[in-house]
Enzyme design. Structure first.
Site, mmCIF file in Angstrom:
data_model
loop_
_atom_site.group_PDB
_atom_site.id
_atom_site.type_symbol
_atom_site.label_atom_id
_atom_site.label_comp_id
_atom_site.label_asym_id
_atom_site.label_seq_id
_atom_site.Cartn_x
_atom_site.Cartn_y
_atom_site.Cartn_z
ATOM 1 C CE LYS A 1 -11.798 9.396 -15.211
ATOM 2 N NZ LYS A 1 -12.416 8.572 -14.136
ATOM 3 C CD GLU B 1 -1.797 2.945 -2.842
ATOM 4 O OE1 GLU B 1 -1.636 1.736 -3.146
ATOM 5 O OE2 GLU B 1 -2.860 3.403 -2.427
ATOM 6 C CB CYS C 1 -4.544 -0.743 -1.818
ATOM 7 S SG CYS C 1 -4.188 0.692 -0.793
ATOM 8 C CD GLU D 1 -5.482 -5.001 -4.981
ATOM 9 O OE1 GLU D 1 -5.278 -4.281 -3.992
ATOM 10 O OE2 GLU D 1 -5.386 -4.581 -6.152
#
Length: 487
Positions: free
Chosen positions: A170, A244, A278, A377
């Site tokens: 996906k 992750e 990331c 983040e």
């Protein structure tokens, strides 16, 4: 474009579609199906059927399939680089590097699966044979984010397929086109059902895929919040979770490091892909004695970066991928300003671009731990900088978030370097060279940055295989003396 299920192209069961937008122009590139739960059921059923044959295919033949995949991708790489830039935004040179890493990853796992995966162990008696083998789990859900549509795809499907699993992919609803193009040009030689690709958005289809009882493994890259949702939703199913998650990576610049050299490194590791990585360096702690000089050097480098369409060869930084990420960057900068930080460059939407998600590369100086840009983040073209006095204080600041994905140290003192990589809680530590990838080196996070599994390296292959111990006795009569005597 259509979805790819069981070796065939198809629309969503209800015919609904999603628009894919070029982030540089805000114009529609194409539409893709918005999958339904019924489509997920079809994809999982196809994957389950194909698994029965794929898992038993000799490793040599799976290796050959991966090699063909690599060859076909190499032959079409320029087309994929262009398409990735259209749908994701980052500079064309960055997508060239992304394709290089994709090819290296496929080739690495094609070779690794040809090696022996298992071991023979000493038996407990003279008539037994004991060995440990590794075998695939089964249909695997691979959920891919927008920032590296193909790199993070191949980090998952290359080891998963090599191990004998089938996959249901996906892609992000923001960047599905290159993934679907793979099915057309690169993946068609795989048996039907070995690779299925479903497109769409919304928690409903995500939950339908991740909680499906016939999907024992989930490989997900994305936010910590979504990862935690997957953990909660599947806790009762005891699945193999390969997560992750988010990061808030920090760098420490020691007083014996050349500030000019460090500034170039940090500008690259914080602004690459418009900061949408990331492992982007989002926090920088600089020795107090070189702090003013480092800020001068960093401002000079960042201010000179060229912001533009990723297809322009003169572009250093392309647009951000969408409006929601853009708004988060604005919120973090506003919070930092309100709490006393200095904005040394950027800090706003690019005035040179009437359309597109172009945000000026931004330096936030004198950042404090209570600022959003130091805890959440940001995932945009910003970097927050603060001074430190001792290496112990710097390590405490690095560890001062819920994340533990990566960390950078720049300096030459071996005692400080050793103290840093021993005491920092991060899955990857880079010394004097931020962010390089090594496909043979395991990648993953600690704390809220991921599960215990790893991508890349042998560990990345073993994440998609479960362990089985076999005890085989050649002479059961010899063991019967220890069994209950049955009449």
């Amino acid at each position: 474009m259509q979805m790819y299920i069981d070796g065939r192209w198809c629309d969503a069961a209800d015919g609904e579609t999603l628009a894919v937008i070029n982030p540089a122009t805000e114009e529609m590139l194409d539409t893709v199906p918005n999958a339904t739960i019924a489509d997920i059921e079809l994809a999982v059923a196809s994957s389950k059927r194909a698994f029965a044959g794929w898992r038993k295919l000799p490793a040599r033949e799976r290796c050959d399939h991966l090699k063909q995949m690599s060859q076909k991708l190499e032959a079409s790489r320029e087309e994929f680089e262009q398409l990735l830039t259209h749908e994701q935004g980052k500079a064309l040179a960055e997508h060239r590097e992304e394709l290089d890493i994709c090819l290296n990853t496929i080739d690495y796992y094609a070779q690794l699966i040809r090696n022996g995966i298992g071991k023979v162990i000493p038996p407990d008696n003279e008539t037994a044979f004991n060995f440990v083998m590794r075998e695939p789990y089964g249909p695997t859900a691979c959920i891919i984010p927008f920032n590296y549509p193909l790199l993070l795809l191949f980090w998952k499907i290359a080891p998963a397929l090599a191990a004998g699993n089938t996959v249901i992919v996906k892609p992000s609803e923001k960047t599905p086109l290159a993934t679907l193009k793979l099915a057309e040009q690169v993946l068609a030689h795989f048996p039907p059902g070995v690779i299925n690709i479903v497109t769409g958005c919304g928690n409903k289809i995500g939950d339908a895929l991740t909680t499906h009882p016939d999907v024992p493994t989930i490989a997900f890259t994305g936010s910590t919040a979504v990862g935690q949702h997957i953990i909660r939703a599947t806790a009762h199913q005891v699945k193999n979770l390969h997560l992750e998650l988010g990061g808030k990576d920090a760098a420490v610049i020691a007083e014996d490091m050349d500030p000019a050299l460090a500034a170039r490194a940090i500008a690259t590791s914080s602004m690459w892909n418009a900061g949408q990585i990331c492992t982007s360096t989002e926090r920088v702690f600089v020795a107090e004695s070189i702090y003013p000089r480092f800020l001068e050097e960093l401002t000079a480098v960042v201010s000179a970066l060229r912001l533009g369409d990723g297809l322009d060869p003169d572009t250093d930084i392309g647009p951000m991928c969408d409006a929601s990420g853009f708004a988060k960057v604005e919120r973090h900068i506003a919070d930092a300003r309100a709490k006393g930080a200095r904005i040394l460059s950027g800090g706003q939407r690019s005035a040179r671009h009437a359309r597109g998600y172009f945000f000026e590369p931004t330096i936030i100086a004198d950042a404090r731990p209570d600022m959003l840009c130091m805890q959440e983040e940001t995932f945009g073209p910003t970097v927050a900088v603060a001074p430190y006095q001792t290496i112990e204080q710097a390590i405490e600041l690095v560890n001062g978030t819920a994340y533990g994905l990566g960390a950078v140290f720049m300096g030459h003192n071996p005692q400080q370097i050793r103290q840093f990589f021993l005491d920092v809680k991060a899955g990857t530590v880079w010394i004097n060279d931020p962010l390089p990838d090594n496909v043979a080196g395991p990648f993953g996070g600690m704390k809220h940055s991921g599960s215990h599994s790893r991508e890349l390296g042998e560990e990345g292959l073993f994440s998609f295989m479960e362990t089985k111990h076999v005890h085989w006795d050649f002479d059961p009569a010899a063991r019967a003396v220890n069994w209950f005597d049955k009449p």
